[in-house]
Write an enzyme that holds these catalytic residues in place. Structure first.
Site, PDB file in Angstrom:
ATOM      1  N   ARG A  28       0.775  -1.176  -0.091  1.00 40.06           N
ATOM      2  CA  ARG A  28       0.075  -0.016   0.219  1.00 40.06           C
ATOM      3  C   ARG A  28       0.891   1.086   0.105  1.00 40.06           C
ATOM      4  NH1 ARG A  28      -2.504  -4.438   1.828  1.00 40.06           N
ATOM      5  NH2 ARG A  28      -4.670  -4.489   1.959  1.00 40.06           N
ATOM      6  N   GLY A  95      -0.989 -12.254  -4.666  1.00 38.26           N
ATOM      7  CA  GLY A  95      -2.145 -12.108  -4.681  1.00 38.26           C
ATOM      8  C   GLY A  95      -2.763 -10.476  -4.383  1.00 38.26           C
ATOM      9  N   ASP A 322      -3.869 -15.802   7.657  1.00 42.91           N
ATOM     10  CA  ASP A 322      -2.518 -15.873   7.213  1.00 42.91           C
ATOM     11  C   ASP A 322      -1.548 -16.838   8.414  1.00 42.91           C
ATOM     12  OD1 ASP A 322      -2.942 -14.750   4.768  1.00 42.91           O
ATOM     13  OD2 ASP A 322      -1.901 -13.027   5.267  1.00 42.91           O
ATOM     14  N   LYS A 349      -5.420 -19.475  -1.341  1.00 44.23           N
ATOM     15  CA  LYS A 349      -4.309 -19.005  -0.948  1.00 44.23           C
ATOM     16  C   LYS A 349      -3.143 -18.974  -1.859  1.00 44.23           C
ATOM     17  CE  LYS A 349      -6.007 -16.051   1.824  1.00 44.23           C
ATOM     18  NZ  LYS A 349      -6.306 -14.823   1.691  1.00 44.23           N
TER      19      LYS A 349
HETATM   20  C1  S3P Z   1      -3.881  -9.168   2.325  1.00 40.58           C
HETATM   21  C2  S3P Z   1      -5.224  -9.994   2.668  1.00 40.58           C
HETATM   22  C3  S3P Z   1      -5.609 -11.175   2.763  1.00 40.58           C
HETATM   23  C4  S3P Z   1      -4.180 -11.967   3.109  1.00 40.58           C
HETATM   24  C5  S3P Z   1      -3.070 -11.494   2.356  1.00 40.58           C
HETATM   25  C6  S3P Z   1      -2.841  -9.923   2.271  1.00 40.58           C
HETATM   26  C7  S3P Z   1      -3.647  -7.753   2.002  1.00 40.58           C
HETATM   27  O1  S3P Z   1      -6.266 -11.693   1.765  1.00 40.58           O
HETATM   28  O2  S3P Z   1      -4.546 -13.203   3.229  1.00 40.58           O
HETATM   29  O3  S3P Z   1      -1.911 -12.362   2.502  1.00 40.58           O
HETATM   30  O4  S3P Z   1      -2.684  -7.061   2.144  1.00 40.58           O
HETATM   31  O5  S3P Z   1      -5.001  -7.086   1.659  1.00 40.58           O
HETATM   32  P1  S3P Z   1      -7.769 -11.583   1.444  1.00 40.58           P
HETATM   33  O6  S3P Z   1      -8.091 -10.053   1.644  1.00 40.58           O
HETATM   34  O7  S3P Z   1      -7.757 -12.278   0.049  1.00 40.58           O
HETATM   35  O8  S3P Z   1      -8.496 -12.373   2.601  1.00 40.58           O
END
Ligand code: S3P
Length: 436
Positions: A28, A95, A322, A349
């Site tokens: 971010r 992701g 996580d 995940k």
């Molecule tokens: C994250 C949100 C989570 C987490 C990922 C990081 C983020 O995923 O599992 O490791 O930085 O917004 P989800 O929002 O898909 O649950």
């Protein structure tokens, strides 16, 4: 790279003071720092491949970003200052990277394509594509044989203007919430998101810190579009150490050797593992708290005690998502049964984490029952010498290593390069406290 744990390691130190910066906040920092109308300096940036890929993507989009160690200086170009990269964007394994950055790409006046490694190309994107299309974005992805979702590469066509939406999140996902909020910055009207279950709030905190008109109350977040600006460009913004990385050593401390973990991020949407371990009877105290105006942090002191397994409540799942792989290792050392249900998200995940947890717990000699949406572990198993496969998932690799180190058994954990995606100095931290 495979990693061998040798039995009879000695614990040589109790201080863990090199947990790297928070992964979620580091992504971010680059994204929102780039969209500010002025410069921001962040310290504690996570120099792991996931966040470095995000940094590289924004350089490709025309943002000047300097990095010296874990300090990054982001010369924001404003919402409309990004330039066409001229080639496709690569998030690697992240992701968070692909979902958040696609939210930004949705609002840009040029076409882009974004993708990542083979794991990313199998992660579901409909969850972001649907709301972004509702906002007016033109996005297309791929289908996969036998699967019904939308997958990367994603192609995002140039947009004139997006519209704000009123959207209820179908899954408790900070990545989806953040993608919509980032696209909402480019909209001609406010965006409101309802969260049936709250999830991590780093995007909201940073947007507010950069002066955006954002309200968040009882699960409803509303963003009124405006131009983000760092109010104190000369003051570095400290990114705290990643709670999710600290979690591996928190569990080692709770089951094997006393540890002090310094300056760990303690955002209340992230620290549920700490409360669950305390509920299980762990000796944990927090000292030297700070950072309440941005992201809270503190020192975590943890020492071994007899743990008692528990049931993870549905509302706790997004706040511990996580940490569930390493919680499984704690559960093997505890009395009673750990119950984790309502956690179908684990299936999508970096790997199918329910299946991966079943496989490492079974390899270690534990008793685990698999469900569609979770698992149950009967604790108090003596972990035996084992071989386990990370399946290319960093959190699975680190969980298996900590399980072996805590139990003092020989073990081989296959395919550990993935640890670089989130915790590049994991082995140096491990070797600073325990040696063969
Ligand atoms: C994250 C949100 C989570 C987490 C990922 C990081 C983020 O995923 O599992 O490791 O930085 O917004 P989800 O929002 O898909 O649950």
């Amino acid at each position: 790279m495979d990693y061998y744990v040798h039995a009879q390691r000695r614990f040589v130190s109790h201080v863990v003071d090199e947990i790297p910066g928070d992964k979620s906040i580091s992504h971010r920092a680059i994204i929102l720092g780039s969209l500010c109308t002025n410069t921001s300096v962040f310290t504690g940036f996570l120099t792991a491949s996931d966040c470095l890929n995000t940094l590289e993507i924004f350089r490709n989009l025309g943002v000047s970003i300097e990095r010296s160690g874990d300090t990054v200086t982001v010369h924001g170009v404003g919402l409309y200052g990004l330039k066409s990269p001229g080639h496709h964007l690569d998030v690697g394994n992240s992701g968070t990277g692909i979902r958040l950055i696609t939210g930004v790409l949705a609002g840009l006046p040029f076409d882009t394509t974004i993708s990542g490694d083979s794991s990313i190309q199998n992660r579901p994107m409909r969850r972001i594509v649907s709301p972004l299309r509702e906002m007016g974005a033109k996005i297309d992805g791929q289908s996969r044989p036998g699967k019904s979702d939308i997958y990367p590469p994603l192609t995002v066509l140039a947009s004139d203007k997006l519209r704000g939406i009123n959207y209820t999140l179908p899954v408790a996902s900070a990545q989806v919430k953040s993608a919509i909020l980032l696209a909402g910055m480019f909209a001609d009207s406010p965006t409101t998101i309802h969260e049936p279950e709250p999830c991590r709030d780093h995007t909201e905190r940073m947007m507010s810190g950069f002066g955006m008109a954002l309200t968040s109350h009882q699960g409803t977040v509303t963003l009124t579009p405006s131009h983000p600006k760092n109010p104190n460009p000369t003051v570095p913004i400290q990114i705290p150490a990643d709670f999710s990385s600290a979690a591996f050593f928190m569990v080692l401390g709770a089951i094997a050797t006393p540890l002090r973990l310094t300056s760990i991020g303690l955002n209340h949407t992230r620290d549920t593992l700490l409360h669950v371990l305390i509920r299980m009877g762990a000796n944990i105290t927090v000292e030297n708290r700070g950072g309440d105006d941005f992201e809270p942090y503190g020192d975590i002191l943890v020492s071994p005690s007899q743990l008692q397994n528990t049931e993870i409540r549905a509302t706790e799942i997004p706040f511990i998502i996580d940490e569930i792989p390493i919680l499984a290792v704690a559960a093997m050392n505890a009395n009673g049964t750990l119950r984790v249900r309502n956690a179908t998200e684990l299936r999508v995940k970096e790997s199918d984490r329910i299946s991966a947890i079943v496989s490492i717990v079974s390899a270690m000699g534990g008793t685990i029952r698999e469900y569609d949406d979770g698992f149950e572990i009967d604790g108090k198993t003596a972990i035996k010498s084992f071989t386990a496969d990370s399946r290319g998932d960093h959190r699975i690799a680190m969980s298996a290593i900590i399980g072996a180190v805590a139990a003092g058994v020989d073990a081989t954990i296959k395919d550990c390069d993935c640890i670089n995606t989130s915790f590049p100095n994991f082995f140096s931290v491990l070797h600073s406290i325990t040696q063969p």
